[in-house]
Design a protein around this motif. Structure first.
Motif, short mmCIF file in Angstrom:
data_model
loop_
_atom_site.label_atom_id
_atom_site.label_comp_id
_atom_site.label_asym_id
_atom_site.label_seq_id
_atom_site.Cartn_x
_atom_site.Cartn_y
_atom_site.Cartn_z
N UNK A 215 84.90 52.93 34.32
CA UNK A 215 85.51 53.96 34.57
C UNK A 215 84.58 55.21 34.18
N UNK A 216 83.84 55.17 33.00
CA UNK A 216 83.19 56.11 32.51
C UNK A 216 81.85 56.48 33.67
N UNK A 220 81.61 59.82 35.42
CA UNK A 220 80.40 60.70 34.97
C UNK A 220 79.56 61.04 36.29
N UNK A 221 79.60 59.93 37.26
CA UNK A 221 78.63 60.19 38.48
C UNK A 221 79.30 61.32 39.57
N UNK A 222 80.72 61.24 39.40
CA UNK A 222 81.44 62.07 40.36
C UNK A 222 81.48 63.42 39.76
N UNK A 223 81.06 63.62 38.38
CA UNK A 223 81.06 64.94 37.71
C UNK A 223 82.85 65.28 37.62
N UNK A 224 83.62 64.27 37.46
CA UNK A 224 85.01 64.15 37.09
C UNK A 224 85.32 64.63 35.53
N UNK A 225 85.10 65.71 35.19
CA UNK A 225 84.97 65.99 33.65
C UNK A 225 85.97 65.65 32.95
N UNK A 226 87.23 65.82 33.78
CA UNK A 226 88.53 65.62 32.96
C UNK A 226 88.61 64.04 32.86
N UNK A 227 88.06 63.25 33.86
CA UNK A 227 88.52 61.91 33.54
C UNK A 227 87.26 61.30 32.65
N UNK A 228 86.19 62.01 32.43
CA UNK A 228 85.24 61.54 31.45
C UNK A 228 85.88 61.89 30.07
N UNK A 256 80.09 71.55 28.25
CA UNK A 256 78.75 71.29 28.60
C UNK A 256 78.55 70.51 29.85
N UNK A 257 79.40 69.54 29.97
CA UNK A 257 79.56 68.81 31.45
C UNK A 257 79.73 69.65 32.56
N UNK A 258 80.70 70.62 32.31
CA UNK A 258 81.05 71.59 33.37
C UNK A 258 79.79 72.32 33.88
N UNK A 259 78.96 72.94 32.71
CA UNK A 259 77.89 73.84 32.95
C UNK A 259 76.68 72.97 33.52
N UNK A 260 76.72 71.66 33.13
CA UNK A 260 75.64 70.88 33.75
C UNK A 260 75.87 70.23 35.34
N UNK A 261 77.05 70.08 35.37
CA UNK A 261 77.50 69.61 36.96
C UNK A 261 77.31 71.05 37.97
N UNK A 263 74.98 73.49 37.10
CA UNK A 263 73.73 73.74 37.26
C UNK A 263 72.88 72.63 38.15
N UNK A 264 73.45 71.67 38.53
CA UNK A 264 72.89 70.79 39.58
C UNK A 264 73.21 70.97 41.04
N UNK A 265 74.14 71.94 41.07
CA UNK A 265 74.51 72.56 42.54
C UNK A 265 74.93 71.35 43.35
N UNK A 266 75.61 70.44 43.04
CA UNK A 266 76.06 69.51 44.07
C UNK A 266 75.20 68.34 43.89
N UNK A 267 74.13 68.35 43.32
CA UNK A 267 73.35 66.89 43.40
C UNK A 267 74.20 66.12 42.18
N UNK A 268 74.46 64.84 42.61
CA UNK A 268 75.15 64.16 41.74
C UNK A 268 74.45 62.96 41.45
N UNK A 269 74.75 62.34 39.95
CA UNK A 269 73.93 61.28 39.42
C UNK A 269 74.21 60.02 40.08
N UNK A 270 73.26 59.04 40.02
CA UNK A 270 73.53 57.75 40.62
C UNK A 270 73.30 56.98 39.20
N UNK A 271 74.27 56.25 38.80
CA UNK A 271 74.22 55.29 37.74
C UNK A 271 73.85 53.91 37.95
N UNK A 272 72.84 53.12 37.25
CA UNK A 272 72.60 51.68 37.55
C UNK A 272 72.94 51.12 36.20
#
Length: 340
Positions: A215-216, A220-228, A256-261, A263-272
Motif C-alpha cells: 500500500x505504501x 508513494x508512486x501515485x503521489x497520494x500524500x494523504x494515503x502515505x 515535503x511530499x507535496x512540494x516534491x510532487x 516539483x516533479x511536474x507530473x512525472x511519477x516514480x516507478x518503484x520496484x
C-alpha cells in the motif's frame, strides 16, 4: 587452511592468494560497510585491505588465524580512512523545487543502503545469516557513524562479530581493559539512540506487513500524500541522504511530499520491490523529460514497526539502483591487479 595454499600465496601466487582470501571477502566488505556506512567507501577499503594483505602475507607467521589477521588490517585501514578524512564526501543534491524547512538536519549524509542479496552467503549457516541481517539494519549502521571511531570498531568486533576481548585489543592496539571500556560506552550510546538491533530486522515481511508495504508503494508512486501519511506512525521520519534534510512527524513529512510532487511536474516514480539492510525497499525510477523511458532515481528503504511505517529513508543517489542488479557480492567483485 591449506598449508600448501598459504605457502603458494606467500611465494607470490596471486590465484592462491585469491583462493585463500575468498571465504573472507564478503564478510570483510560488510565489516568495512558497518564502520564507514558507505558501500562506495567499503569497496575502496576492501581493496586496500586485500592489497595490504598481499604485501604483508610473506610475513604472516600464523600466530593468529588468517581471519583475525585480515580483520586487523581491515579495521585499521577503516580507522585510518576516517581519521585522515579519506571518505568520499557526498555531493549534496540541489532539488528542482523549494523544499519546506526541515524538522532537523541529519549528520550522517554519507549513509548508503546495503543490498540484501549481498547478505545471503550460501556457505554461512542460517543462524549467522539472521545475525548478519540484524546487525546491518539502517538505524544501527547510522548510529555507529555517530560514535567515536574506536568505539564503533570495538563494538562491531565484539558484539557483532564475536571476537574475544583479547583479539579486539590486539586489533586496536590497546589493552583488554580499554576494549571493555570502549564497548561499554558504545553500547550505552547505541541504546540511548534506540538503535539496538533487536527484532527490528527480519528475513522478510509477510501477511499484514507485506500488505502495508504494498500500500505504501502504491500511494508513494501515485503521489497520494494523504494515503502515505495514513500509513505512518505519529512520530515517523523521512530522511534523504546525501541531503541533510530530515522531516519528522506526519505534518512535516506531508509538506515535503507535496512540494516534491509539485516539483516533479507530473512525472511519477516507478518503484520496484527489493530489500536492503534486511528491510523492505524499492529501487526508484522516473520518466525522462523526453518521454516514457525510465531513468534511475535512487532507493527507498522502509522501517516497519508493527502495523505502521516508522521511517522512510529516500536515498537520492541515482547510481544506487544499479547496485541492486549486481551479482551477489557485486561490490566486492574481482580483485584489482596486485602490486608489490
Amino acid at each position: 587452511m591449506s598449508g600448501s595454499l598459504l605457502q603458494r600465496a606467500q611465494a607470490g601466487d596471486q590465484q592462491a592468494f585469491a583462493d585463500l582470501t575468498a571465504p573472507h571477502r564478503r564478510e570483510l566488505h560488510r565489516h568495512c560497510y558497518r564502520l564507514l556506512g558507505s558501500i562506495t567507501d567499503a569497496d575502496d577499503l576492501l581493496q586496500e585491505t586485500l592489497v595490504a594483505a598481499w604485501r604483508g602475507l610473506p610475513g604472516f607467521a600464523g600466530r593468529s588465524t588468517l581471519r583475525v589477521w585480515l580483520y586487523r588490517i581491515a579495521t585499521n585501514r577503516c580507522l585510518n580512512a576516517i581519521r585522515d578524512g579519506k571518505r568520499r564526501p557526498p555531493t549534496v543534491p540541489v532539488p528542482p523545487f523549494e523544499p519546506p524547512p526541515p524538522s532537523r538536519h541529519d549528520a550522517v549524509t554519507w549513509l548508503q543502503p546495503y543490498p540484501d542479496a549481498w547478505l545471503d552467503d550460501p556457505a554461512t549457516a542460517p543462524p549467522a545469516r539472521v545475525e548478519t541481517r540484524e546487525t546491518v539494519g539502517l538505524a544501527f549502521v547510522a548510529a555507529l557513524q555517530l560514535l567515536p571511531p574506536r568505539q564503533t570498531a570495538a563494538l562491531v568486533l565484539g558484539d557483532v562479530l564475536g571476537f574475544p576481548v583479547a583479539d579486539g585489543a590486539d586489533m586496536l592496539g590497546v589493552t583488554p581493559t580499554a576494549v571493555k571500556g570502549l564497548r561499554q560506552r558504545a553500547r550505552h550510546a547505541i541504546r540511548q539512540r534506540g538503535a539496538v538491533a533487536e527484532g527490528r530486522v527480519a528475513a522478510g515481511v509477510h501477511g499484514a506487513q507485506a500488505e502495508l508495504v504494498r500500500r505504501f508503494a502504491d500511494a508513494f508512486a501515485a503521489d497520494d500524500v494523504d494515503a502515505v501519511v495514513d500509513l505512518l506512525t505519529d512520530d515517523a521520519w523521512l530522511r534523504m541522504p546525501p541531503a541533510p534534510h530530515e522531516y519528522r512527524g506526519r505534518p512535516d513529512i506531508a509538506a515535503f511530499l507535496l512540494a516534491s510532487a509539485a516539483g516533479r511536474a507530473g512525472r511519477r516514480l516507478t518503484l520496484r520491490p527489493t530489500r536492503a539492510n534486511g528491510q523492505p525497499a524499492f529501487t526508484c525510477f522516473l520518466p525522462t523529460s523526453r518521454g516514457a523511458a525510465l531513468e534511475p532515481s535512487g532507493v527507498v528503504v522502509l522501517d516497519v514497526v508493527g502495523d505502521a511505517i516508522a521511517g522512510v529513508t529516500r536515498f537520492l543517489d541515482p547510481r544506487l539502483p544499479e547496485l541492486f542488479d549486481c551479482p551477489v557480492g557485486g561490490a566486492a567483485g574481482p580483485l584489482a591487479p596486485l602490486q608489490g
